[in-house]
Design a protein around this motif. Structure first.
Motif, short mmCIF file in Angstrom:
data_model
loop_
_atom_site.label_atom_id
_atom_site.label_comp_id
_atom_site.label_asym_id
_atom_site.label_seq_id
_atom_site.Cartn_x
_atom_site.Cartn_y
_atom_site.Cartn_z
N ILE A 1 5.16 1.12 8.85
CA ILE A 1 4.55 -0.20 8.93
C ILE A 1 4.96 -1.04 7.72
CG2 ILE A 1 2.39 -1.50 9.11
CD1 ILE A 1 2.84 0.32 11.48
N LEU A 2 5.41 -2.24 7.96
CA LEU A 2 5.84 -3.14 6.88
C LEU A 2 4.79 -4.22 6.66
CD1 LEU A 2 8.04 -4.37 5.01
CD2 LEU A 2 9.06 -5.41 7.02
N ALA B 1 0.83 -1.21 0.00
CA ALA B 1 0.00 0.00 0.00
C ALA B 1 0.86 1.26 0.00
CB ALA B 1 -0.91 -0.01 1.23
N ARG B 2 1.96 1.21 0.75
CA ARG B 2 2.84 2.39 0.81
C ARG B 2 3.56 2.62 -0.51
NH1 ARG B 2 6.41 1.37 5.98
NH2 ARG B 2 7.41 3.28 5.29
N ILE B 3 4.01 1.52 -1.15
CA ILE B 3 4.69 1.67 -2.44
C ILE B 3 3.72 2.23 -3.48
CG2 ILE B 3 5.85 0.46 -4.33
CD1 ILE B 3 6.94 -1.54 -2.28
N GLU B 4 2.51 1.66 -3.51
CA GLU B 4 1.51 2.14 -4.48
C GLU B 4 1.20 3.61 -4.25
OE1 GLU B 4 -1.07 -1.77 -5.76
OE2 GLU B 4 -1.66 -0.73 -3.93
N ASN B 5 1.09 3.97 -2.98
CA ASN B 5 0.80 5.36 -2.63
C ASN B 5 1.92 6.29 -3.11
OD1 ASN B 5 -0.42 7.60 -1.23
ND2 ASN B 5 1.15 7.32 0.34
N ALA B 6 3.16 5.88 -2.87
CA ALA B 6 4.30 6.71 -3.27
C ALA B 6 4.39 6.83 -4.79
CB ALA B 6 5.59 6.13 -2.70
N GLU C 1 -6.59 2.80 2.62
CA GLU C 1 -7.23 4.12 2.61
C GLU C 1 -6.33 5.22 3.16
OE1 GLU C 1 -10.84 3.50 4.78
OE2 GLU C 1 -11.64 2.17 3.23
N GLN C 2 -5.48 4.87 4.11
CA GLN C 2 -4.62 5.88 4.72
C GLN C 2 -3.15 5.45 4.70
OE1 GLN C 2 -7.19 5.96 8.41
NE2 GLN C 2 -6.65 8.13 8.28
N PRO C 3 -2.59 5.33 3.50
CA PRO C 3 -1.20 4.86 3.43
C PRO C 3 -0.22 5.80 4.13
CG PRO C 3 -1.97 5.62 1.28
CD PRO C 3 -3.16 5.58 2.17
N GLU C 4 -0.57 7.09 4.20
CA GLU C 4 0.37 8.02 4.83
C GLU C 4 0.52 7.75 6.33
OE1 GLU C 4 -3.67 9.56 4.72
OE2 GLU C 4 -2.33 8.83 3.15
N ARG C 5 -0.56 7.19 6.95
CA ARG C 5 -0.45 6.82 8.36
C ARG C 5 0.54 5.65 8.51
NH1 ARG C 5 -4.83 8.27 11.69
NH2 ARG C 5 -3.61 7.40 13.40
N ALA C 6 0.49 4.71 7.57
CA ALA C 6 1.42 3.58 7.59
C ALA C 6 2.84 4.07 7.36
CB ALA C 6 1.03 2.58 6.52
N PHE D 1 -3.15 -1.54 12.47
CA PHE D 1 -3.05 -1.32 11.03
C PHE D 1 -3.47 -2.59 10.30
CE2 PHE D 1 -0.98 2.78 10.66
CZ PHE D 1 -0.51 2.99 11.96
N VAL D 2 -4.45 -2.46 9.41
CA VAL D 2 -4.93 -3.61 8.65
C VAL D 2 -4.99 -3.26 7.16
CG1 VAL D 2 -6.29 -4.58 10.54
CG2 VAL D 2 -7.34 -2.91 9.00
N THR D 3 -5.09 -4.29 6.33
CA THR D 3 -5.25 -4.07 4.88
C THR D 3 -6.67 -4.44 4.50
OG1 THR D 3 -3.04 -4.99 4.75
CG2 THR D 3 -4.11 -4.47 2.67
#
Lengths: 503, 108
Positions: free
Chosen positions: B55-56, A119-124, B45-50, B9-11
């Motif tokens: 969070i990995l 999710a973080r990679i996709e977001n970036a 929905e909130q990747p910036e929080r991760a 944190f969940v997906t």
């Protein structure tokens, strides 16, 4: 993007030389595994892939770091002139920081996946509109996540997602040995169809960096290892030596060697875009041959560049003055540039890069290297051969004349390592030899090879005085000069031999 | 006892995510006197929080209060591990367990 009729489209990386050995860059929209031992420059390569994308193609990039914190990467890459912080501010570069967070205590309790990472990679990628992604390095994921099955499945999921996002990605991985399995943990089988290997091998007590494209599925590339160097300001430069095509134009145009008799011996001078090797023991007149070559060019208004690896500037200038040539004046008038360097200051790859840069900047008509043998000690034999091929083809490609000297280890006869390895690469070879005659050392010269031209086959006597080099008549009554065992024949014997052939 | 606060944190609505939420609620249901707050964050929905929390893996539970932060990765199905880490084991055992836990932490 480069057009490639032979398969999948490729993305030009902008890393010097790399696009040439990959036949146009990395496979587009794919993930390529970049594998190497510790210290093989994986992080530099990854950073440069993104930096070149921003600088040369205006393509944004995402750097996913599992190992070094972003602050370290920003600082380390600054020396190459890559201002990552500025690119981040401009929305061209984004970090996804997955480096270990030592402050937090972590407990594993149950099943999990790397959904957050994805999710973080996709977001970036979406945030900066990235076309390039680097993940550095896979081994560090395994140290954070102990269950390798999860890591494998998740990395496969991530590479599949990256493909959907339309980015071209590099994933780095550690190897424990230079030659052996591609990477640890057996990831190569499933994560990617493309593998590039970086090596940093100790060869004859010298470090030699090479890069090899192991496989590109569904598209072509150059095979084998290519040397590369890490330039302190420009980063990685791959030297695609054996990938060079022999497509230099050749010309019938002749230039003077600076000595009328030698010109005659060569059938009217050297060819303009040829490379000449001058071989001889110490004191046989190699540096003088170089000096003549330069003065011959300068008198015709040509520009000459001299790389000296054996003598200091002062020595060279004094010697030239001794033969009636003012190097100072030539430098002032812009006809000459002399660069003196100790061979040991850098590796051969670095020498080649800086010599190419000097040639590119000065744009000479003639390039002389005195001596090539001095560079022999800096690298392995293979590395030296590649260096000479690289320099020779560069010189020819720019339609310049090159004169290299090689020092033979023995005073009489003999061949140097230099000659043995580069004689087939050069167009012409001049031999300078000592000839012992009745207790007196005399000097001889012969044109051993002159590609594409008739030339004098005699061994002529050379004398050196304050006005320079004088080439006299042939040694008629001596044989075995080149072998280093001169045998003197009597006048009667010579007459007898002549009769033998006449009848 | 200081108030407990968590970020989970969940997906998305995956089975793993649901299990983690249920497990955590279940453990606290067994200790009704313990007060806690839980914020569920969907990383899609909130990747910036991760990003902020580095969070990995998901699910990841972070105890934000009391400090220092504690992370528990996984669907929290390993009952004893989770309860011990959060200090939720029975009162009679609590003193001994607490000591045990802190020692374990020192080793890590």
């Amino acid at each position: 993007m480069s057009e490639n009729p032979l398969g999948l489209p490729k993305l030009l990386t902008g890393i010097p030389g790399f696009d040439s050995i990959t036949n146009g860059g990395l496979p587009m929209n794919r993930t390529t595994l970049l594998s190497g031992t510790a210290g093989s420059a994986k992080t530099v390569f990854g950073s440069q892939f993104l930096a070149s994308g921003i600088e040369q193609f205006d393509q944004a990039g995402v750097f996913v770091t599992f190992e070094e914190p972003p602050a370290d990467i920003r600082r380390n890459m600054m020396s190459f002139g890559w201002d990552i912080a500025a690119w981040e501010a401009a929305g061209k570069w984004a970090f996804v920081d997955v480096s270990p967070q030592l402050s937090d205590e972590t407990v594993i309790a149950g099943e999990y996946d790397l959904g957050a990472l994805l999710a973080r990679i996709e977001n970036a990628v979406n945030r900066v509109g990235a076309q390039r992604v680097v993940m550095d390095s896979l081994g560090a994921v395994f140290t954070q996540i102990a269950q390798s099955k999860i890591v494998r499945n998740e990395m496969l999921r991530i590479t599949t997602a990256l493909k959907k996002l339309g980015v071209t990605a590099l994933l780095t991985a550690e190897r424990t040995e230079e030659f052996g399995g591609i990477a640890r943990y057996g990831i190569e089988e499933f994560v990617t169809d493309n593998v590039v290997v970086l090596r940093n091998v100790l060869e004859d007590e010298k470090r030699r960096r090479t890069i090899e494209i192991l496989k590109f599925r569904g598209t072509d590339h150059q095979k084998g290892e290519y040397p590369f160097t890490i330039h302190p300001r420009e980063g990685i430069i791959v030297l695609p030596l054996s990938a060079l095509e022999l497509k230099q134009q050749s010309t019938d145009l002749r230039i003077t060697s600076g000595n009328q008799v030698l010109d005659d011996m060569c059938g009217g001078g050297f060819f303009r875009d040829s490379v000449i090797l001058v071989s001889g023991a110490t004191g046989t007149g190699k540096t003088l041959t170089v000096t003549q070559f330069i003065s011959g060019g300068a008198l015709n208004g040509e520009r000459c560049l001299l790389f000296a690896f054996e003598e200091s500037r002062e020595q060279l200038f004094r010697n030239a003055r001794g033969w009636g040539l003012d190097f100072h004046k030539l430098e002032e008038s812009g006809h000459l540039r002399v660069i003196c360097t100790y061979p040991e200051v850098a590796g051969l790859e670095d020498h080649l890069v800086s010599m190419k840069a000097e040639i590119g900047a000065f744009k000479p008509n003639r390039v002389a290297v005195d001596s090539l043998s001095a560079l022999e000690r800096v690298g392995s034999i293979k590395g030296f051969r590649e260096f000479v091929i690289g320099l020779t083809s560069f010189i020819k490609h720019h339609e310049m004349a090159g004169l290299f000297t090689a020092t033979t280890p023995t005073l009489l006869g003999g061949a140097s390592v230099t000659e043995a390895h580069i004689s087939t690469i050069t167009d012409s070879i001049l031999l300078l030899r000592y000839v012992e005659m009745y207790g007196v050392m005399r000097r001889g010269m012969t044109v051993l090879k002159m590609r594409g031209s008739m030339h004098d086959k005699e061994i002529r006597e050379v004398s050196i005085d304050s006005t320079g080099m004088h080439i006299g008549s042939a040694f008629r009554n001596v044989s075995g000069i080149l072998a280093g065992v001169p045998v003197h024949a009597s006048e009667r014997e010579i007459a007898r031999l002549n009769d033998l052939f006449d009848s | 006892m200081p108030k407990l606060a968590f970020e989970l944190f969940v997906t998305g609505r995956t089975r793993q995510s649901q299990r983690a939420i249920q497990n955590l609620r279940g453990y606290f249901a067994e200790a009704p006197d313990v007060e806690y707050e839980m914020t569920i964050i969907d990383v899609v929905e909130q990747p910036e929080r991760a990003e902020e929390r580095h969070i990995l893996a998901t699910p990841t539970l972070i105890r934000t209060s009391p400090l220092p932060p504690l992370r528990i990765i996984g669907d929290l199905s390993e009952r004893d591990v989770v309860k011990q880490a959060l200090g939720l084991l029975g009162a009679s055992l609590s003193t001994a367990t607490q000591t045990q836990v802190s020692e374990d932490h020192d080793h890590e």
